[in-house]
Design an enzyme around this catalytic site. Structure first.
Site, short mmCIF file in Angstrom:
data_model
loop_
_atom_site.label_atom_id
_atom_site.label_comp_id
_atom_site.label_asym_id
_atom_site.label_seq_id
_atom_site.Cartn_x
_atom_site.Cartn_y
_atom_site.Cartn_z
CG ASN A 103 -2.18 0.86 0.98
OD1 ASN A 103 -2.77 0.86 -0.10
ND2 ASN A 103 -2.54 1.63 1.98
CG ASP A 204 -6.06 6.50 2.94
OD1 ASP A 204 -4.94 6.07 2.64
OD2 ASP A 204 -7.08 6.16 2.31
#
Length: 299
Positions: A103, A204
């Site tokens: 990620n 995030d």
């Protein structure tokens, strides 16, 4: 107070737009579409976007000192030759696991490429927990594993004096800090800096500004928060016209603009009709604060 302006600048929507990086020399914004499996460069001068496809999900892209880029893609660190549109494997991670992927990632002040993995999604933002790890790729292409038991490795950055490493494991709903050793790249003494409130969404991607404060995009929260990591307080909230805000970076002239990526994956037709700009990239100006230039991978 200057008035804050939010405008949609990259109008081509991304399934999961992520990992924005400003490239000063060309005045371009580099970013990925994770599940769209592409790396893109948007020119702020021509407003045109150039893209290249990746072989699988691409979590992050960073500049490389020797030219081209580095990516965390699938479970490999790889080098990208943008001119040839080619990708070369540098190192593999998570070889003992079958269902993980890279990620978010970022280059530290010494030129190491930090990036983390996560369990593959069962549904958007629903993953098999504790499958991920945080790694760093060194200039000699060796890989260090810093820790495992990560749910969804996400945003990271370093304090201006390089003494602290800030990190987000999204499903813990908090921002964490570590002591950071610039000489070795080692991190230690993990602690919580900020816990998200119920309506703030899922933490995030993030970046640091020139005052040492952190800007954190909140997925499903439609906002970016400015956090003081010293005191653990929220200083500012910038709302965006889309819910799935994913990451942010400073760019533009003197790094005074904040670019915010977003996603539309997982939204049904009705939700997309209500948020037609979902997946687009936004420029926030008038914040009255600057960012700092990104680091490039040394190897």
């Amino acid at each position: 107070m200057s008035s804050i302006k939010v405008e949609c600048v990259v109008k081509e929507p991304n399934e999961i737009g992520e990992g924005p990086v400003w490239e000063e020399k060309d005045a371009t914004l580099l970013y990925v579409d994770i599940t769209g499996q592409r790396i893109s460069r948007w020119s702020s001068l021509t407003t045109q976007t150039e893209s290249m496809s990746t072989e699988t999900f691409v979590g992050c892209v960073v500049p490389r000192r020797s030219g081209g880029y580095m990516i965390g893609e699938g479970t490999r660190f790889a080098a990208v030759d943008w001119q040839k549109r080619s990708i070369t494997t540098i190192a593999h991670v998570d070889t003992d696991k079958s269902k993980t992927r890279f990620n978010d990632g970022k280059v530290d002040p010494a030129g190491r490429f930090f990036a983390g993995t996560m369990g593959l999604e069962v549904r958007p933002a629903e993953v098999e927990k504790k499958q991920g790890s945080l790694y760093s790729l060194q200039a000699d292409h060796s890989v260090i594993k810093h820790f495992d038991q990560v749910d969804l490795s996400n945003g990271m950055d370093w304090s201006l004096d390089h003494r602290y490493f800030y990190y987000i494991d999204s499903l813990k709903y908090m921002l964490e800090a570590f002591d950071y050793d610039m000489q070795t790249g080692a991190i230690s003494n993990r602690r919580t800096v900020y816990r998200l409130e119920k309506d703030e969404g899922i933490p995030d991607g993030m970046c640091i500004d020139a005052e040492g404060k952190l800007w954190m995009a909140c997925y499903n929260g439609g906002r970016v928060l400015r956090i003081d990591p010293q005191t653990g307080t929220r200083l500012q909230t910038v709302k965006l016209p889309v819910a799935k805000t994913t990451s942010c970076c400073f760019g533009g002239k003197d790094y005074t603009d904040l670019y915010v990526t977003s996603a539309y994956k997982g939204m049904d037709e009705e939700a997309r009709a209500q948020q037609p700009q979902a997946g687009c990239i936004f420029r926030v100006s008038g914040l009255g604060v600057k960012g700092i230039p990104p680091n490039s991978f040394a190897g």
